[in-house]
Design a protein around this motif. Structure first.
Motif, short mmCIF file in Angstrom:
data_model
loop_
_atom_site.label_atom_id
_atom_site.label_comp_id
_atom_site.label_asym_id
_atom_site.label_seq_id
_atom_site.Cartn_x
_atom_site.Cartn_y
_atom_site.Cartn_z
N LYS A 325 6.50 16.93 5.62
CA LYS A 325 5.16 16.69 5.09
C LYS A 325 5.13 15.55 4.07
CE LYS A 325 3.44 21.41 5.76
NZ LYS A 325 2.84 22.60 5.11
N GLU A 326 6.28 15.12 3.59
CA GLU A 326 6.32 14.08 2.56
C GLU A 326 6.86 12.76 3.07
OE1 GLU A 326 7.78 15.39 -1.22
OE2 GLU A 326 7.45 17.50 -0.72
N VAL A 327 7.01 12.62 4.38
CA VAL A 327 7.46 11.37 4.99
C VAL A 327 6.30 10.78 5.77
CG1 VAL A 327 9.11 10.29 6.56
CG2 VAL A 327 9.84 12.18 5.12
N HIS A 328 6.05 9.50 5.59
CA HIS A 328 4.91 8.85 6.22
C HIS A 328 5.35 7.56 6.89
CE1 HIS A 328 2.44 11.66 3.92
NE2 HIS A 328 3.13 11.30 2.84
N LEU A 329 4.61 7.17 7.91
CA LEU A 329 4.85 5.92 8.63
C LEU A 329 4.04 4.80 7.98
CD1 LEU A 329 5.81 4.21 11.08
CD2 LEU A 329 3.81 5.10 12.31
N THR A 330 4.66 3.65 7.85
CA THR A 330 3.97 2.48 7.28
C THR A 330 4.22 1.26 8.16
OG1 THR A 330 4.07 3.24 4.98
CG2 THR A 330 3.89 0.88 5.34
N VAL A 331 3.15 0.56 8.47
CA VAL A 331 3.22 -0.75 9.12
C VAL A 331 2.26 -1.64 8.32
CG1 VAL A 331 2.86 -2.10 11.20
CG2 VAL A 331 3.66 0.25 11.39
N ARG A 332 2.79 -2.60 7.60
CA ARG A 332 1.92 -3.44 6.78
C ARG A 332 2.37 -4.90 6.84
NH1 ARG A 332 3.61 -2.43 0.43
NH2 ARG A 332 5.82 -1.96 0.74
#
Length: 881
Positions: A325-332
């Protein structure tokens, strides 16, 4: 066509000769007509009269001929420029004031734009840089996105939104082990790293896929600066063998001069990652790395993120349930990855300099209106002699262009000087600032700013109507001009207070930052950071032996009271991090859900707490006899002990620090002490829970990197020389970085200090310009009101009455400006919040101090001309009027 150009050029550059020829030709035609009439029987006087009547006005004919050459407007422009220069020579103080004001405004704008251009506007030094993105996972343990080898290669094979995807595994020190050995920064990258970024070597070639495998011959790409300094730009360097960490390495190419790593690390050498891809695919979690990709055409980062969600969800199943629940995907975008932390500061800086430029322009406009008021009679005379409004407007714009042109040139020189000051003040870790230059883009901005200022100033001065009574009045006083200048001064006061409030907030924030309690004593502590080279110290046993001998040698030095060794130091910089969920008390279940946040930890020797004067609240800490023990020992910070043992005694308890790892990799540690909390995440953030592992005399506890801590009452310079001698006695080729602990702490405050000084500079520059504008207007009004003041004094007004009158009039400008400035400052205060420490964006005391300072300075600015006005002799003034 060539003949027309020749005629126009002669008209411009040989005006006297052309005018003489015109006069001679007209005289010739007139004389011929007179002779014709004489031959017809008229007297010479009558013939001359009739010829002149028939010929027409000579001056009008001359003007028609001049206009036929097509250079009339250019001649008028040159004439206006000469007239303007003569006027500036008659009133040099006015010209100097305008040029200096424009120099400050345009120069500051140009210098700041050269800095923020790299952050906000200029393309990154990669081909089609707007299509480059940073891809990865964001977790509590690492705020910036990263990837793990167990997932990365599956993503690379199955992703759809990217043309290419690449990775790097970080930058580490390495040694060029040849004659004159050199410590370098070596980065490990994937073989498609440069092609994905759109970069080609300036010499040689890129890595081959076959070279990016385990146990292959070592190859490297060197930086342009290393090629220039070490190999003297030898173009035959490609193919040359060098030894990096005693391993023969072939140089296959040279990187471009403007090459930079996507994460902006300093790098001297690129080498292939050489990872075993099959082993990484099987690993869980695998090697940490940082991934970058090139988007397909017409694919946005948000679309790419949506297309990667399925891969992300699959990889997330491999993570422990507590973490999911505390890991997120990022594409920036890559620009956001590089400049996210300074993006807001760049916009704030741009806004500040815009306010300074606004004040400068208002100041110049005020000066031009004052000059226009003083020349009203002259303008009325010229209008009476036939000059139209467009002609007067052209003259005003020409004068403005002359002033703005000189101001722009002075501004470029000032910008270059100011930029050098910024670079000299800038802390490490701001490569975009050291790369700032006054280039074509900055010069173009300067040109646009000067042209805009010139046109605006010309309109302000030229569009005002000329009063008819200016021809007869002894003094030219225009209420409209006075009101315009008052409005400009109100705007300057408002902008000046806005800048001053921002500067005061940052100054108070920095004061709090520097004077906070760190939880330790940084006085009389010298540190030496050492990273042992792989060739000389290939095994943990060799590394431990070196540091053990060094610690023994330093312990008996002159003035040395304590010697300790750690792998890192607070309050910021490198350290180990783990998750609270990775900790477990023996006999208890681990954290049921979530990660629990970050926990810092360090390897230390027994005297670490004495060296830094970190109080031990409970227990005695580490002892020397524990160095040889097979057991493991740990000291907890107070905040960590309270979380792990709420309301209980933590001493002698057993804890595990690597929950989830195999049993042999997660032995129990005995708690032998509770230490006070210490600043450990930087100066601007709160203390994080922390634990300290005892670094025993066992090879498994040691590695290549260590920080030696020496507490001594001798001067730091003396101890530094002695420490370097002791280290050189053990290994003369070893590079060493020495600092006092105070210097290390001060470096952490470099960026806030730099931000504060820049904002304070603009605040005081804006305030000075605003005060100069108020002083100028008050002085101008005192000259105009001299008859009124003389009459008041003749009727019995005292000097105090006159001063109060002037102050009251000045307050009619200062108070509205103050109210507007405070309203703007409060409305925009949230933009400062991310840059503040222990002070709120609406802090009343700060705004009160800024307003008080503005009030004191404005009163002083008004008192000078007001006091001068009281020296007026009423008899002389009334007699003159």
């Amino acid at each position: 066509m060539l003949s027309d150009l020749y005629i126009r050029a002669r008209s411009l550059f040989r005006r006297g000769a052309v005018e003489g020829e015109l006069e001679e030709e007209l005289r010739f035609h007139l004389d011929r007509q007179i002779e014709k009439y004489i031959r017809s029987g008229l007297t010479r006087d009558e013939a001359s009269r009739r010829a002149r009547l028939e010929f027409g006005a000579i001056d009008q004919i001359k003007q028609v001929c001049r206009e036929a050459r097509g250079v009339t407007h250019l001649e008028m422009l040159i004439q206006d420029a000469r007239y303007a220069l003569r006027g500036f020579r008659r009133n040099p103080m006015f010209a100097v004031a305008v040029v200096l004001t424009l120099m400050l405004g345009i120069g500051s704008t140009s210098a700041v734009f050269s800095v923020v251009d790299r952050i906000l506007f200029r393309p990154l030094p990669y081909r089609d840089s707007d299509r480059l993105v940073s891809v990865g996972l964001v977790a509590p343990i690492e705020p910036q996105e990263f990837m793990l080898g167990g997932s990365y290669y599956d993503w690379q094979d199955n992703q759809k939104p990217f043309v290419a995807m690449t990775s790097e595994t970080g930058v580490e020190p390495c040694d060029l082990t040849e004659v004159n050995p050199l410590r370098l920064d070596c980065a490990r990258v994937e073989s498609n790293f440069l092609p994905t970024l759109g970069i080609a070597p300036v010499l040689g070639r890129n890595f081959l896929p076959s070279e990016d495998r385990p146990n292959t011959p070592s190859v490297a790409l060197i930086s342009y600066s290393l090629w220039r300094s070490r190999f003297h730009m030898d173009r035959s360097v490609a193919g040359k063998l060098i030894r990096i960490d005693e391993k023969p390495t072939e140089i296959v190419g040279v990187l471009p001069m403007d090459f930079e790593m996507p994460r902006l690390q300093s790098v001297d050498v690129l080498m292939p990652e050489g990872l075993d891809v099959a082993a990484q695919r099987r690993a869980n979690p695998g090697r940490p790395m940082w991934a970058f990709a090139r988007l397909k055409p017409r694919v946005a980062p948000e679309q790419a993120k949506a297309q990667l969600e399925s891969l992300f969800e699959y990889s997330l199943r491999l993570a422990p349930g507590a973490f999911r629940k505390e890991v997120h995907l990022t594409v920036r975008p890559l620009r956001d990855r590089q400049f996210h932390e300074v993006h807001r500061a760049a916009w704030i800086l741009l806004g500040l300099v815009a306010a300074v430029l606004l004040i400068a322009c208002a100041n110049v406009a005020s000066l031009l209106i004052a000059r226009r008021s003083g020349r009203e009679r002259e303008m009325a005379v010229r209008a009476a002699l036939g000059a139209g409004r467009l002609r007067l407007l052209q003259q005003a714009i020409t004068e403005s262009f002359a002033l703005s042109g000189v101001g722009a040139v002075a501004g470029v020189m000032f910008a270059s000087l100011l930029l050098r000051v910024f670079v000299a003040m800038a802390p490490e870790g701001m490569p975009f600032l050291s790369a700032a230059r006054i280039d074509v883009r900055v010069l173009f901005l300067t040109l646009c700013a000067s042209l805009l200022c010139a046109f605006g100033f010309g309109l302000v001065a030229g569009l005002s109507r000329t009063r008819a009574d200016a021809l007869t009045s002894r003094t030219s006083v225009s209420r409209r001009h006075a009101q315009a200048r008052q409005v400009l001064v109100i705007a300057q006061i408002a902008a000046g207070l806005l800048l001053l409030a921002g500067g005061a907030l940052l100054a108070r924030s920095f004061w709090n930052l520097e004077r906070q309690n760190l939880g330790m004593n940084d006085q009389n502590v010298l540190t030496a950071t050492i990273s042992l080279g792989q060739p000389g110290y290939p095994t943990p046993e060799r590394q431990m032996a070196f540091f053990d001998q060094l610690q023994h040698n330093l312990r008996y030095g002159p003035g040395v009271s304590v010697v300790a060794i750690s792998d890192s130091l607070p309050p910021g910089g490198y350290r180990h991090d783990t998750l609270f969920a990775s900790l477990r008390v023996e006999g208890r279940a681990q954290l049921p859900t979530g990660t629990g946040g970050n926990v810092a930890w360090r390897w230390v020797t027994p005297d670490y707490f004495r060296a830094l004067d970190i109080p031990l609240i409970e227990g005695n800490g580490f002892k020397d006899d524990e160095l040889t023990s097979s057991d493991r020992f740990v000291v907890l910070s107070r905040s960590l002990a309270e979380r792990m043992f709420p309301g209980q005694d933590a001493l002698r308890q057993q804890v595990h620090v690597a929950v989830g790892a195999p049993a042999e990799q997660d032995p129990p540690y005995t708690v032998v002490g509770i230490a006070a909390d210490v600043k450990n995440g930087g100066l601007a953030v709160g203390e994080e829970p922390e634990y300290y592992r005892l670094r025993r005399n066992r090879a498994e506890d040691w590695d290549r990197r260590a920080v030696v801590i020496v507490k001594s009452n001798l001067p730091a310079s003396t101890m530094e020389r002695w420490m370097r001698q002791q280290i050189a006695a053990l290994d003369p080729t070893l590079p060493v970085e020495t600092d006092t602990l105070q210097e290390r702490v001060a470096k952490l405050a470099d960026q806030p200090r730099f931000e504060m000084l820049v904002v304070v500079y603009f605040a005081f520059t804006g305030l000075a310009l605003a005060i100069v504008g108020l002083y100028g207007l008050t002085s101008f009004l005192m000259v105009q009101r001299k008859p009124e003041i003389g009459l008041r004094m003749a009727l019995g007004a005292s000097k105090g009455n006159i001063v109060r009158l002037v102050l009251r009039d000045a307050m009619r400008m200062v108070l509205p400006g103050t109210v507007i400035g405070l309203a703007l400052a409060l409305a925009l205060s949230r933009t400062w919040s991310s840059m503040l420490f222990q002070v709120g964006p609406h802090d009343p005391a700060t705004y009160l101090c800024a307003t008080a300072l503005l009030g004191v300075v404005t009163v002083l600015a008004v008192l000078v001309p007001a006091t001068a006005a009281t020296r007026v002799d009423p008899i002389v003034t009334l007699r003159v009027e």
